[in-house]
Structure formats: structure tokens, C-alpha cells
Design an enzyme around this catalytic site. Structure first.
Site, short mmCIF file in Angstrom:
data_model
loop_
_atom_site.label_atom_id
_atom_site.label_comp_id
_atom_site.label_asym_id
_atom_site.label_seq_id
_atom_site.Cartn_x
_atom_site.Cartn_y
_atom_site.Cartn_z
N PRO A 9 0.79 -1.23 0.00
CA PRO A 9 0.00 0.00 0.00
C PRO A 9 0.83 1.28 0.00
O PRO A 9 1.85 1.36 0.67
CB PRO A 9 -0.82 -0.10 1.29
CG PRO A 9 -0.12 -1.11 2.12
CD PRO A 9 0.51 -2.07 1.16
N ASN A 10 0.37 2.20 -0.78
CA ASN A 10 0.92 3.56 -0.90
C ASN A 10 2.23 3.63 -1.69
O ASN A 10 2.74 4.72 -1.93
CB ASN A 10 1.10 4.21 0.48
CG ASN A 10 -0.20 4.28 1.25
OD1 ASN A 10 -1.19 4.76 0.71
ND2 ASN A 10 -0.23 3.75 2.47
N ARG A 17 5.47 10.63 -2.88
CA ARG A 17 5.18 10.39 -1.46
C ARG A 17 6.46 10.58 -0.63
O ARG A 17 7.44 9.86 -0.83
CB ARG A 17 4.70 8.95 -1.30
CG ARG A 17 4.54 8.50 0.12
CD ARG A 17 4.40 6.98 0.18
NE ARG A 17 4.23 6.57 1.55
CZ ARG A 17 4.47 5.35 2.00
NH1 ARG A 17 4.88 4.40 1.16
NH2 ARG A 17 4.30 5.06 3.26
N TYR A 22 11.42 8.20 0.76
CA TYR A 22 11.31 7.11 -0.23
C TYR A 22 11.94 7.45 -1.58
O TYR A 22 11.94 6.61 -2.48
CB TYR A 22 9.82 6.73 -0.40
CG TYR A 22 9.20 6.26 0.91
CD1 TYR A 22 9.53 5.02 1.44
CD2 TYR A 22 8.31 7.08 1.62
CE1 TYR A 22 8.99 4.59 2.64
CE2 TYR A 22 7.77 6.66 2.83
CZ TYR A 22 8.11 5.41 3.33
OH TYR A 22 7.58 5.00 4.52
N ASN A 71 7.63 -5.82 -0.67
CA ASN A 71 7.63 -4.69 0.26
C ASN A 71 6.20 -4.58 0.77
O ASN A 71 5.33 -4.04 0.09
CB ASN A 71 8.06 -3.39 -0.42
CG ASN A 71 8.18 -2.25 0.59
OD1 ASN A 71 7.60 -2.33 1.68
ND2 ASN A 71 8.92 -1.22 0.26
N ALA A 74 2.99 -0.63 4.94
CA ALA A 74 2.42 -0.53 6.30
C ALA A 74 1.88 -1.86 6.81
O ALA A 74 1.79 -2.08 8.02
CB ALA A 74 1.33 0.52 6.32
N HIS A 77 3.75 -4.09 9.59
CA HIS A 77 3.71 -3.90 11.03
C HIS A 77 2.48 -4.54 11.68
O HIS A 77 2.37 -4.58 12.90
CB HIS A 77 3.78 -2.40 11.34
CG HIS A 77 4.85 -1.72 10.52
ND1 HIS A 77 6.18 -2.00 10.69
CD2 HIS A 77 4.78 -0.82 9.50
CE1 HIS A 77 6.89 -1.29 9.82
NE2 HIS A 77 6.07 -0.57 9.08
N ASP A 84 1.36 -15.24 7.69
CA ASP A 84 0.88 -16.64 7.59
C ASP A 84 0.94 -17.15 6.15
O ASP A 84 1.28 -18.31 5.92
CB ASP A 84 -0.58 -16.74 8.08
CG ASP A 84 -0.65 -16.98 9.59
OD1 ASP A 84 0.41 -17.12 10.22
OD2 ASP A 84 -1.78 -17.02 10.12
N GLU A 95 11.63 -9.96 2.18
CA GLU A 95 10.96 -8.71 2.51
C GLU A 95 11.93 -7.55 2.28
O GLU A 95 13.12 -7.65 2.62
CB GLU A 95 10.56 -8.77 3.99
CG GLU A 95 9.86 -7.55 4.52
CD GLU A 95 9.69 -7.62 6.05
OE1 GLU A 95 10.39 -8.43 6.71
OE2 GLU A 95 8.88 -6.84 6.58
N HIS A 97 12.37 -3.20 2.67
CA HIS A 97 11.90 -1.86 3.04
C HIS A 97 12.88 -0.86 2.48
O HIS A 97 14.10 -1.04 2.63
CB HIS A 97 11.83 -1.70 4.56
CG HIS A 97 10.84 -2.64 5.18
ND1 HIS A 97 9.49 -2.43 5.12
CD2 HIS A 97 11.01 -3.82 5.81
CE1 HIS A 97 8.87 -3.44 5.70
NE2 HIS A 97 9.78 -4.30 6.12
N SER A 99 13.20 2.32 3.43
CA SER A 99 13.78 3.10 4.53
C SER A 99 14.33 2.16 5.61
O SER A 99 14.05 0.96 5.61
CB SER A 99 12.70 4.01 5.13
OG SER A 99 11.66 3.21 5.69
N ARG A 104 13.44 4.28 12.66
CA ARG A 104 12.34 5.25 12.51
C ARG A 104 11.45 5.20 13.76
O ARG A 104 11.89 4.82 14.82
CB ARG A 104 11.57 4.98 11.21
CG ARG A 104 12.44 5.23 9.97
CD ARG A 104 11.67 5.03 8.68
NE ARG A 104 10.58 6.00 8.54
CZ ARG A 104 9.64 5.95 7.58
NH1 ARG A 104 9.67 4.97 6.70
NH2 ARG A 104 8.70 6.87 7.51
N ARG A 108 7.22 1.43 13.80
CA ARG A 108 7.68 0.88 12.52
C ARG A 108 8.83 -0.11 12.70
O ARG A 108 9.24 -0.78 11.77
CB ARG A 108 8.23 2.01 11.64
CG ARG A 108 7.24 2.61 10.73
CD ARG A 108 7.96 3.58 9.81
NE ARG A 108 7.21 4.80 9.70
CZ ARG A 108 6.19 4.97 8.84
NH1 ARG A 108 5.87 4.03 8.01
NH2 ARG A 108 5.53 6.12 8.82
#
Ligand code: DHK
Length: 359
Positions: A9-10, A17, A22, A71, A74, A77, A84, A95, A97, A99, A104, A108
Site C-alpha cells: 500500500p501507498n 510520497r 522514499y 515490500n 504498512a 507492522h 501466515d 521482505e 523496506h 527506509s 524510525r 515501525r
């Protein structure tokens, strides 16, 4: 090999953004860059983005390629459903990220997705996506066993069997927690393909319980435990990159294991000069020296050769020129930059491999 890159998302808003966090590259630029780069490496990269948790779970459940780079944004978290899903499939999921989530806001810092992901790469900007794809490709290239040498979660190394000598690799990354052993993983795979055993070490780093003396002691403990490894190698060659060279040289000169050769790629060995000249990593070098690390790392009696490129923008080649002059070391001076040295396709790595046979 075929991999899927999924952005959560985002991340469709990449480029506009919070560019200070980012970056200014858009999602379509990131995806096109990954597909092109993959092609140059003989890897097929496919990309998806979704703001919807269910869609991400479905993608994980149904993907039929060799691995997924995710990635979760959000959802990292909070989403037990995504964690699962990863646990429910055999497809490896790395995975990513952009940042450094561990530096942070407190909420996060923890990712529930990390609990089931094969590996988490964070804090390396958009480069983290390529690192994740390369890591997946390396996992598939040569089998390995992660061998523990101490109690901390970072006291491990990936052992690959190839035969003849044992090559122990110590990655760089300015002693920072976001830089991990995937940095030297392509070399470790290449060494195994060339008929040697390789042990690609992790160690505690700044931000994850490392610093001085912990990081140095980890590498020393690893070298001291070589006799317990399942390897029949006659000789031990140490290969280090960048800040990893300071740890490798310090540990090699103290270890009860005989190190037959140390190949230091673009090494940082003179912490004093790093601090004085304000080089990249000066703040971290100062933290190490203030905690008691020697300003100049002694190489002891270990036969050492240096490979360093003239166009290195991270560690100035002058550091190695001076050291080689002072200590009478072989210095293979080349035209390449800092990271070409850890590319197994580079001429410099071919030179280093030849050197291993010569010693
Ligand atoms: C991206 C997001 O959207 C955030 O919610 C995460 C992650 C961090 C990143 O760094 O790529 O907290």
C-alpha cells in the site's frame, strides 16, 4: 529464474510520497529498472503493486515462479495474514523496506512479516530490491547451510561446499546494521562454483548490538571456530570488502586459525585517516575508535593483498596506495569503483581468484 516483485500500500505513490524518505523515483521507473536489470542478469522479473491485503495474500499463495520480493509497506507492522501466507507456501519471500525501519518511529521498528520471511533487507533505498532479487538467485544457485559460531542471532555464516580451499568472506557496509552478508554472497556462490568451500560470515553491527569490540570479536570467534566446520579444506583464504577488512585483518592477526592469504577489496584499514579526512563512514569509524578500536589496523603476519579501484567513491584509493607503500603489500590498482569488486563477473574478481591459486 523467475521472480515476482510485489509492492504494497501507498507504494504506487513512489516519487511524490515523502521523497525525503522514499526518494523521487516513481514506481513505474523502479519496476522498469528492475525488469531491465534482471534481463541483463538472465533473470525474469515480474512486478505487481496493490493497496489491498487480500490481493497480496492471493499473490503469495498462487505465484508459481522461483521467489517473491515483497515490500509489504504498512502491512509489515500488522498483517498476520501476510506473515501466515508466507509461512504457508514453499516459495521463498524476501521482505524489502526502502527506509531503515529500525531507525524510525517505534511502531515501525518491528515487522511481523519478518517473522516468516526468508530474509529482510531494509534501509538501502531502492537498491534493496535488486539486492533481494540477487539474494533469491544466489539461494537457488548453490545449496548452503547456515552454521552458527556464537550465541547472538548474527553469529552465523553460510557454508557452501565446493572442495579445495576454504574461502571465508567478511562483508562491508560501514559496520551498519542495514548492510548484511548478502553483500559478499555472490562471491561466496562463485567461489563454490569454482571448486572451493566458502563461509560467508555475518557479525553484529552498529545498531544491532555491534560496534567495538563486539563486531571484531564476532569475526575473531568465527575464525577461531573454523576447525569445527565440516570442511576438508587445506588452506584458509580470507576475502574482505570495505569496512569488513578492518574486522577481518584485526581478527586474522589474533586467530588461532592459520590464515594463508587475506585478499582485502577496497579496504578500510586506517580508521584514523577515515576520520581525519571525513571519508564516507567517518562517524562510524569515530564511534569504533572512541570505543577502543585501533586507529590503524595491524595486519600481523598474514600475507595480504589489496585490490582497490581508482574511481572508488566510497573509500579513496589513496588510503590503499599509502598502506601498500608503507607495508610493502601487493596492491592491484584498477580503474573500477567500490562495488564492482564484489561482482563475480568483474576482471578484478578474476584477478583475485588467480591470486588465491598462486599463494
Ligand atoms: C514503506 C512503507 O509504506 C511504510 O509503511 C513502512 C516501508 C516502511 C519502506 O521503507 O519501504 O513502514
Amino acid at each position: 529464474m523467475r521472480f515476482l516483485v510485489v509492492n504494497g500500500p501507498n507504494l504506487n505513490l513512489l516519487g511524490t510520497r515523502e521523497p525525503e524518505v522514499y526518494g523521487s523515483t516513481t514506481l513505474s521507473e523502479l519496476e522498469a529498472g528492475l525488469v531491465d536489470w534482471g534481463e541483463s542478469q538472465g533473470i525474469e522479473v515480474e512486478c505487481e503493486q496493490s493497496n489491498d491485503e487480500t490481493t497480496i495474500v492471493d499473490l503469495i499463495q498462487t505465484y508459481d515462479g522461483d521467489g517473491i520480493v515483497l515490500n509489504p509497506a504498512a502491512f509489515s507492522h500488522t498483517s498476520r495474514a501476510i506473515a501466515d501466507a508466507i509461512q504457508s507456501v514453499v516459495t521463498p519471500v524476501v521482505e524489502v523496506h526502502i527506509s531503515n525501519i529500525r531507525a524510525r518511529e517505534p511502531w515501525r521498528r518491528h515487522s511481523v512479516v519478518s517473522e516468516t520471511a526468508t530474509r529482510t533487507i531494509y534501509g538501502r533505498g531502492l537498491q534493496g530490491y535488486r539486492a533481494a532479487v540477487r539474494h533469491l538467485a544466489n539461494r537457488l544457485a548453490v545449496d548452503f547451510e547456515t552454521v552458527r559460531y556464537g550465541p547472538h542471532q548474527d553469529n552465523v555464516g553460510d557454508l557452501r561446499h565446493g572442495g579445495e580451499d576454504l574461502v571465508v568472506l567478511v562483508h562491508g557496509g560501514l559496520w551498519l546494521q542495514e548492510h548484511e552478508r548478502d553483500g559478499t554472497e555472490s562471491l561466496a556462490v562463485d567461489v563454490a562454483k569454482r571448486g572451493h568451500d566458502s563461509w560467508n560470515l555475518e557479525y553484529r553491527r552498529l545498531g544491532s548490538g555491534g560496534g567495538w569490540p563486539a563486531s571484531g570479536h564476532d569475526v575473531l570467534t568465527a575464525l577461531d571456530s573454523i576447525s569445527r566446520l565440516e570442511t576438508s579444506a587445506a588452506r584458509v583464504v580470507l576475502v574482505s570488502h570495505s569496512a569488513g577488512s578492518q574486522l577481518a585483518a584485526w581478527a586474522a592477526s589474533r586467530s588461532r586459525t592459520q590464515i594463508d592469504l587475506h585478499i582485502a577489496l577496497a579496504p578500510i584499514l586506517d580508521l584514523g585517516a577515515t576520520i581525519e579526512n571525513g571519508d564516507v563512514g567517518a562517524d562510524q569509524a569515530r564511534a569504533l575508535v572512541e570505543a577502543g578500536a585501533p586507529e590503524m589496523t595491524s595486519l600481523g603476519e598474514i600475507p595480504t593483498v589489496i585490490v582497490h579501484g581508482d574511481t572508488d567513491q566510497v573509500v579513496p584509493v589513496q588510503r590503499s596506495v599509502r598502506l601498500a607503500d608503507q607495508l610493502g603489500l601487493t596492491h592491484h590498482r584498477t580503474g573500477c569503483g567500490h562495488f564492482s569488486l564484489i561482482d563475480p563477473a568483474s576482471d578484478e574478481w578474476a584477478w583475485a581468484v588467480d591470486r588465491m591459486r598462486m599463494s
